[in-house]
Design an enzyme around this catalytic site. Structure first.
Site, PDB file in Angstrom:
ATOM      1  N   ARG A 480     119.580  82.800  20.902  1.00 53.76           N
ATOM      2  CA  ARG A 480     119.748  81.625  20.044  1.00 53.76           C
ATOM      3  C   ARG A 480     120.544  81.947  18.795  1.00 53.76           C
ATOM      4  O   ARG A 480     121.118  81.049  18.170  1.00 53.76           O
ATOM      5  CB  ARG A 480     118.374  81.081  19.642  1.00 53.76           C
ATOM      6  CG  ARG A 480     117.508  80.635  20.785  1.00 53.76           C
ATOM      7  CD  ARG A 480     116.131  80.286  20.309  1.00 53.76           C
ATOM      8  NE  ARG A 480     116.198  79.339  19.204  1.00 53.76           N
ATOM      9  CZ  ARG A 480     115.179  79.102  18.393  1.00 53.76           C
ATOM     10  NH1 ARG A 480     114.055  79.762  18.525  1.00 53.76           N
ATOM     11  NH2 ARG A 480     115.313  78.215  17.422  1.00 53.76           N
ATOM     12  N   ASP A 496     115.097  73.466  19.750  1.00 54.43           N
ATOM     13  CA  ASP A 496     114.772  73.826  21.116  1.00 54.43           C
ATOM     14  C   ASP A 496     114.451  72.556  21.891  1.00 54.43           C
ATOM     15  O   ASP A 496     114.376  71.461  21.326  1.00 54.43           O
ATOM     16  CB  ASP A 496     113.669  74.875  21.192  1.00 54.43           C
ATOM     17  CG  ASP A 496     112.296  74.360  20.824  1.00 54.43           C
ATOM     18  OD1 ASP A 496     112.136  73.137  20.668  1.00 54.43           O
ATOM     19  OD2 ASP A 496     111.378  75.181  20.694  1.00 54.43           O
ATOM     20  N   ASP A 585     111.051  83.500  14.766  1.00 53.79           N
ATOM     21  CA  ASP A 585     111.062  82.668  13.559  1.00 53.79           C
ATOM     22  C   ASP A 585     110.827  83.514  12.313  1.00 53.79           C
ATOM     23  O   ASP A 585     111.495  83.340  11.288  1.00 53.79           O
ATOM     24  CB  ASP A 585     109.987  81.586  13.656  1.00 53.79           C
ATOM     25  CG  ASP A 585     110.346  80.505  14.652  1.00 53.79           C
ATOM     26  OD1 ASP A 585     111.361  79.836  14.441  1.00 53.79           O
ATOM     27  OD2 ASP A 585     109.607  80.339  15.634  1.00 53.79           O
TER      28      ASP A 585
END
Length: 675
Positions: A480, A496, A585
């Site tokens: 990502r 997402d 994250d």
């Protein structure tokens, strides 16, 4: 008679001028710190005394014994970058460094140096693929001196690292090898070829390091103006009385130092007087930087660390110890605004280049890489402005305007379009509604679908007014944050397949990001905290006013962070993120906070969207009131970064008309109204 009058008038004017100089000369002395562009030529020490003003106190010809001499080539030869370094070996992906293995026991500092290189993007295990071969100065006694290393080739493309005086004398000529030495003398330093290092004590941390000590913009009342580095260690506070010069034995002892105790801690003063001796002076110099105390260097003869790229005129002052009265008077005349600028620069330089062994070594390698790149090297602004050259990769750009943290300094704004990157990695339906909502934004330039699912790509997708592009992923969460060449805008909206947003929420969040392009702007938040019971860091997804992370399932950030994530972070951290999806994250928030020293920004998120995020099947995110799984990853990242970079905040930005008593039709973001 007329001749006598003219003579008398001339004598009177001369006497008046002499009296004016004697009485008003001292306030005329100012610290002059002219801007100096980065160039290949040696920069030398910063010059702070204006030559014309200096002549009113003493002519340069009267003080020949300590006059600075031009740098001379060392006895080992007259090597320069063009003659003694083969850049043809440096083709490919940046600078690659091979480190010779240690022949015997090594010191703790050398162990940290090896670890900092082996875990970096510079390292290669093949000497034939290396652009630079690094050789550490030996720690062994003289009878165990190592012979000429393999692949030596008269020292060509070699860097000899000397942090301390080597107990083992060199049994061979250094030849064409570069030397990175702690506090080198100016008469043996080769500008543009050798590298000047700071003096590093054995206790210097490997990574992270202690933060700077400047906690306020101006000194507290009662804080000493001056601090003098003692000959036997520690610091002595000194008064500001111009009738005393505490660094000169011929002057009276300063009255302020008689009443003060000997200081072993960092100095608490505005200026730190550092003598010109080495290596003690070099270490005192770093202590002053960390303390936010402006270094005043007294007639030094050693090269300032990293003087090739760092503009020391913005952080340090060079004074002549033979003019103590003038120096003290000039320091008192510096304006508060100038003092603040100098002190802030000391904190930036300490944190960016000197606070750990890793930063010192990486700065050395980055200087050599800049020489290889030539025109594609870091400009001076990137070296001398936060966050620094180590975090502004020239492979991304050499223009400050392309980085997210220089828009305010350059007087520019990021462009008014964004690219949406939707990651599809878990089983489920294609994000058709999400694509339609994002495509409806007036600021959306393109939508990229990163397909990392094991299921085949569906054949039917909704028609959109913006280009819809599909990218085949590698089934890794870190995909990502790869810098895909298809991303055409500075702003990225990371999503997402289970995210749920309205067009108004996307528009408002993007406008917020345009005002804070260096930060992350998101909807769902986590917060970190210190767990006293466990004695470690942890984090939670409970909905509270305070937060320190925004989830990358729905967040805006600058595309440069994809380059940093892929090319700057250690491979071990990216592997950790792939193995523990929740950690990705945390890692992205760690990276942005370490660069900016700022917290993320939260924008309003609809209650129905939060409930949808909780019910997402197979998604890696937890509900707002649950604890994220795998909290140990945060401690592994703290160990890898060397400190906790996350910054907590309670700021949430809402639309201007959010609570205004106007009709619903007049509200700009109608769907963000609370029920």
């Amino acid at each position: 008679m007329q001749s006598w009058r003219r003579t008398s008038l001339w004598l009177a004017l001369s006497a008046s001028w002499l009296l004016l100089v004697l009485l008003g000369g001292f306030p005329l002395l100012r610290v002059a710190v002219p801007p100096r562009p980065r160039s290949v030529a040696p920069q030398g020490w910063p010059h702070w005394l204006d030559a014309e003003l200096l002549q009113s106190f003493s002519q340069p010809g009267k003080l020949p014994e300590d006059a600075p001499q031009p740098p001379q080539a060392p006895r080992s030869g007259s090597c320069n970058w063009g003659a003694c370094f083969d850049t043809s070996r440096c083709r490919g992906d940046g600078l690659k460094v091979f480190v010779y293995p240690a022949a015997g026991p090594i010191s703790e500092t050398h162990r940290r140096i090896l670890a900092s290189i082996e875990g970096s993007r510079y390292h290669t295990s093949s000497p034939t693929e290396a652009c630079l071969l690094l050789l550490l100065s030996p720690d062994a006694p003289a009878e165990e001196c190592s012979p000429v290393p393999p692949w030596w080739n008269r020292g060509r493309n070699h860097l000899v690292l000397c942090l301390h005086p080597a107990p083992c004398p060199w049994t061979y000529q250094l030849g064409q090898a570069m030397v990175a030495k702690s506090s080198p003398m100016v008469d043996s330093f080769r500008p543009g070829f050798d590298v000047a290092l700071p003096f590093l004590p054995e206790a210097h941390p490997m990574r992270g390091g202690a933060p700077g000590q400047l906690r306020q913009h101006s000194p507290q009342p009662g804080v000493a103006l001056l601090a003098l580095a003692g000959e036997k260690g520690g610091w002595h506070p000194a008064g500001a009385d111009t009738s005393a010069c505490p660094w000169d034995g011929r002057c009276e002892q300063d009255s302020g130092s008689k009443q003060a105790q000997h200081r072993e801690t960092l100095p608490n003063a505005t200026f730190c007087l550092v003598p010109g001796r080495r290596p003690e002076a070099s270490w005192r110099f770093l202590q002053a930087l960390q303390a936010g105390c402006i270094p005043v260097l007294l007639s030094p003869r050693w090269e300032l660390p990293f003087s090739e790229v760092i503009d020391w005129t913005k952080a340090a002052i060079v004074a002549d110890k033979r003019l103590p009265f003038q120096v003290l008077a000039a320091l008192q005349e510096i304006s508060p605004a100038r003092l603040l600028a100098l002190r802030q620069q000391t904190q930036f330089l300490w944190d960016a280049y000197f606070s750990s062994v890793e930063k010192v070594i990486h700065t050395t390698l980055e200087i050599i890489q800049d020489r290889i790149f030539g025109a594609s090297a870091h400009p001076s602004l990137l070296w001398n402005s936060p966050p620094g050259a180590l975090l502004a990769l020239p492979t991304f750009s050499t223009s400050p305007r392309d980085f997210p943290f220089y828009h305010l300094q350059q007087g520019s704004r990021p462009e008014g379009r964004f690219s949406a990157l939707i990651w599809v990695g878990a089983p489920g339906q294609p994000p058709l509604k999400l694509i339609q909502a994002v495509a409806g934004s007036q600021h959306c330039a393109q939508i990229l679908v990163l397909w990392s699912s094991e299921r085949p790509l569906p054949s039917r997708w909704p028609e959109t007014a913006v280009p819809l592009t599909f990218i085949d992923g590698h089934r890794k969460v870190s995909d990502r944050f790869f810098p895909y060449s298809t991303i055409s805008t500075d702003a990225i909206l990371s999503l997402d397949s289970h995210s749920s947003l309205s067009t108004n929420e996307v528009d408002f969040a993007f406008l917020v990001w345009q005002s804070f392009p260096e930060r992350m702007v998101g909807f769902l938040t986590w917060s970190h905290f210190w767990d006293e019971a466990q004695g470690s860091w942890s984090y939670t997804a409970e909905r509270t006013n305070e937060f320190s992370m925004v989830l990358t399932t729905a967040a805006f950030y600058h595309r440069y962070y994809h380059t940093l994530f892929t090319h700057s972070l250690p491979e071990a951290l990216r592997t950790l993120a792939d193995e523990t999806p929740n950690c990705v994250d945390v890692l992205m928030n760690f990276l942005v906070a370490a660069v900016t020293k700022l917290s993320p920004i939260k924008v309003p998120y609809g209650k129905r969207h939060q409930e949808a995020a909780q019910e997402a099947p197979g998604g890696p995110r937890s509900g707002p009131k649950s604890q994220p799984s795998g909290p140990d990853c945060i401690n592994q990242m703290v160990a890898a970064f060397g400190h906790m970079p996350l910054v907590s905040s309670r700021l949430r930005l809402d639309p201007v008309l959010f609570k205004d008593p106007v009709s619903v039709q007049r509200k700009k973001y109608r769907s963000l109204e609370k029920p």
